[in-house]
Design an enzyme around this catalytic site. Structure first.
Site, PDB file in Angstrom:
ATOM      1  N   ARG A   1      -1.892  -1.494  -4.115  1.00 27.01           N
ATOM      2  CA  ARG A   1      -2.907  -0.444  -4.212  1.00 27.01           C
ATOM      3  C   ARG A   1      -2.474   0.473  -5.351  1.00 27.01           C
ATOM      4  O   ARG A   1      -1.376   1.025  -5.321  1.00 27.01           O
ATOM      5  CB  ARG A   1      -2.960   0.321  -2.892  1.00 27.01           C
ATOM      6  CG  ARG A   1      -3.774   1.568  -2.964  1.00 27.01           C
ATOM      7  CD  ARG A   1      -3.764   2.281  -1.625  1.00 27.01           C
ATOM      8  NE  ARG A   1      -4.247   3.638  -1.765  1.00 27.01           N
ATOM      9  CZ  ARG A   1      -3.787   4.674  -1.077  1.00 27.01           C
ATOM     10  NH1 ARG A   1      -2.814   4.498  -0.187  1.00 27.01           N
ATOM     11  NH2 ARG A   1      -4.280   5.864  -1.259  1.00 27.01           N
TER      12      ARG A   1
ATOM     13  N   HIS B   1      -9.533   6.409  -1.943  1.00 30.92           N
ATOM     14  CA  HIS B   1      -9.535   5.682  -0.657  1.00 30.92           C
ATOM     15  C   HIS B   1     -10.498   4.496  -0.684  1.00 30.92           C
ATOM     16  O   HIS B   1     -10.997   4.053   0.350  1.00 30.92           O
ATOM     17  CB  HIS B   1      -9.888   6.616   0.528  1.00 30.92           C
ATOM     18  CG  HIS B   1      -8.858   7.662   0.801  1.00 30.92           C
ATOM     19  ND1 HIS B   1      -9.172   8.980   1.059  1.00 30.92           N
ATOM     20  CD2 HIS B   1      -7.508   7.599   0.836  1.00 30.92           C
ATOM     21  CE1 HIS B   1      -8.061   9.678   1.245  1.00 30.92           C
ATOM     22  NE2 HIS B   1      -7.034   8.859   1.109  1.00 30.92           N
TER      23      HIS B   1
ATOM     24  N   ASN C   1       0.876  -1.174   0.000  1.00 29.66           N
ATOM     25  CA  ASN C   1       0.000   0.000   0.000  1.00 29.66           C
ATOM     26  C   ASN C   1       0.913   1.224   0.000  1.00 29.66           C
ATOM     27  O   ASN C   1       1.370   1.677   1.046  1.00 29.66           O
ATOM     28  CB  ASN C   1      -0.885  -0.076   1.251  1.00 29.66           C
ATOM     29  CG  ASN C   1      -1.716   1.161   1.461  1.00 29.66           C
ATOM     30  OD1 ASN C   1      -1.701   2.086   0.649  1.00 29.66           O
ATOM     31  ND2 ASN C   1      -2.431   1.189   2.570  1.00 29.66           N
TER      32      ASN C   1
ATOM     33  N   GLU D   1      -6.363  -1.693   4.555  1.00 32.66           N
ATOM     34  CA  GLU D   1      -6.387  -1.759   3.091  1.00 32.66           C
ATOM     35  C   GLU D   1      -5.600  -2.971   2.591  1.00 32.66           C
ATOM     36  O   GLU D   1      -5.927  -3.551   1.555  1.00 32.66           O
ATOM     37  CB  GLU D   1      -5.778  -0.473   2.501  1.00 32.66           C
ATOM     38  CG  GLU D   1      -6.651   0.744   2.741  1.00 32.66           C
ATOM     39  CD  GLU D   1      -5.873   2.042   2.800  1.00 32.66           C
ATOM     40  OE1 GLU D   1      -5.006   2.187   3.694  1.00 32.66           O
ATOM     41  OE2 GLU D   1      -6.119   2.915   1.953  1.00 32.66           O
TER      42      GLU D   1
ATOM     43  N   ARG E   1      -2.788  19.023   0.947  1.00 35.21           N
ATOM     44  CA  ARG E   1      -3.692  19.330  -0.177  1.00 35.21           C
ATOM     45  C   ARG E   1      -4.821  20.233   0.296  1.00 35.21           C
ATOM     46  O   ARG E   1      -5.271  20.129   1.435  1.00 35.21           O
ATOM     47  CB  ARG E   1      -4.276  18.038  -0.749  1.00 35.21           C
ATOM     48  CG  ARG E   1      -3.316  17.288  -1.633  1.00 35.21           C
ATOM     49  CD  ARG E   1      -3.857  15.935  -2.027  1.00 35.21           C
ATOM     50  NE  ARG E   1      -3.260  14.878  -1.249  1.00 35.21           N
ATOM     51  CZ  ARG E   1      -3.723  13.631  -1.153  1.00 35.21           C
ATOM     52  NH1 ARG E   1      -4.827  13.298  -1.803  1.00 35.21           N
ATOM     53  NH2 ARG E   1      -3.103  12.736  -0.424  1.00 35.21           N
TER      54      ARG E   1
END
Ligand code: AMP
Length: 389
Positions: A90, A178, A9, A374, A236
């Site tokens: 991912r 996500h 990931n 994840e 961001r």
């Protein structure tokens, strides 16, 4: 010797990973989890399933190939009695082409690289370990899982922008990100028989977004065409008046490259505080700008949760996950305090303890902390894809 797979990931400052034993058909069994920090001198940190430290040491140079090499060697030579048979990744963007996990053949990797303009910083970063692994272990079967895929169930009008229709046909639409984290939370809630609840999941990490979900499907999300939209993030900007971008380009001498830098790397918590994009640093700082940055983060998250409650037609469950969501009692409290009018009532002591349920029994919305995973979602997808061959 056991067969094992590796889930990678890849994020902006680290590669989180999981090692999974695969034997009989069924759920991959977590054998170890960890991360390699890639922003400074790479450091390999591995924990056992019980949380005991297995490794914590510097590895190689500041280079993804070195980091992957160190990890593969550790799994095969030090961890013991394991043979790597595959690797799952991912991948940030699947564009309009890929909405299910795929075997990463060279033409597929080419196609994904061509999507870099959709996620200019994140897409190349998520593909670099695929190349590194292909060099190191050319025979290993690699599978890519897309962060955008979980949101393919978002329908109009939630998925649309108010631009002329021709733009949508050219792929200018809300993708959302996500997705692997949201897929994990959806599977967790389904296991508890709670999939029918109108749920907003707040994935609050260095990147941050929300997902409105019900019956295991995404109905709305705060990120859109790019991973810039929505919440205030570490560096961001989140939602911004597009008029500002026009103004900067037309009247402030800004070039597209500088604008990209500003919006992705120098805004958010870092830009507002002028100190750091890391929530822990801001919570420890006495500087009023640090406090203002955290307040803006909380304000915008609460406002967007209310917006997604509108998409769902009400709210039964609010889930906090990822670094900030799982660990910052201050942020959770601030958000829930702003949402008291929705019937949210938070248990202060439980919130401080990071209890799995942090709402009071009288709260009309159940507020929960569910640590995301994840990597296990990637491992499950690897097995499903390879099972088809
Ligand atoms: P992630 O991207 O999910 O790894 O999350 C990274 C973010 O989580 C950073 O902003 C960290 O500062 C934040 N974080 C991690 N642990 C804590 C903590 N104990 N308290 C506050 N923020 C934290």
């Amino acid at each position: 010797m056991r067969d094992a797979i590796l889930s990678l990931n890849t994020g902006s400052s680290s590669i989180k990973f999981g090692v999974y034993d695969v034997g009989e058909a069924g759920e991959p069994a977590t054998a170890a989890r960890g991360a390699i920090r890639t922003d400074r001198t790479p450091r390999l940190v591995v924990r056992s399933v019980e949380g005991a430290s297995l490794v914590d040491r510097e590895v190689g140079r500041e280079d993804v190939s070195d980091a992957i090499d160190a990890l593969v060697n550790w799994v095969e030579q030090e961890f013991g009695k394991r043979r790597l048979i595959g690797c799952g990744h991912r991948i940030v963007h699947g564009g309009t082409v890929f909405s299910d996990p795929v075997l990463l053949s060279p033409p597929t990797v080419d196609a994904l690289e061509k999507m870099a303009p959709l996620a200019p910083l994140h897409q190349p970063r998520s593909i670099a370990p695929v190349h590194a692994m292909a060099e190191l272990r050319p025979r290993l079967r690699q599978v890519g899982c897309f962060d955008t895929a979980f949101h393919r169930t978002i329908e109009p009008p939630a998925g649309c922008y108010a631009l002329p229709r021709a733009y949508e046909e050219r792929g200018i639409r809300r993708f959302g990100f996500h997705g692997l984290s949201y897929e994990y939370i959806a599977s967790y809630l389904a296991q508890e028989g709670k999939a029918d609840q109108r749920t907003v999941v707040a994935h609050l990490g260095n990147g941050a977004s929300l997902c409105a979900m019900r019956h295991g499907h995404s109905l709305d999300t705060t990120m859109g065409f790019s991973a810039l939209d929505g919440l205030v993030m570490g560096t961001r900007c989140g939602t911004i008046d597009p008029g500002i971008l026009l103004y900067l380009l037309q009247h402030d001498g800004m070039t597209p490259d500088k604008l990209q830098d500003l919006l992705y790397q120098n805004s958010g918590l870092l830009g507002v505080s002028g100190i750091s994009g890391d929530m822990r640093d801001l919570e420890q700082s006495k500087d009023p700008h640090a406090r203002e940055a955290v307040e803006l983060f909380v304000f915008r998250a609460a406002r967007e949760i209310a917006a997604l409650a509108s998409t769902l037609g009400g709210l039964d469950c609010l889930v906090f996950t990822a670094g900030i969501g799982e660990h910052s009692a201050t942020v959770r409290w601030g958000i829930c305090d702003r949402l008291r009018w929705l019937g949210i009532s938070i248990d202060d002591a439980g919130n401080q303890r990071h209890d799995p349920i942090v709402s009071n029994p009288t709260s009309s919305v159940e507020v929960r902390i569910i640590p995301t995973d994840e990597e296990i979602v990637i491992a499950r997808h690897w097995l499903a894809v390879i099972g088809q061959f």
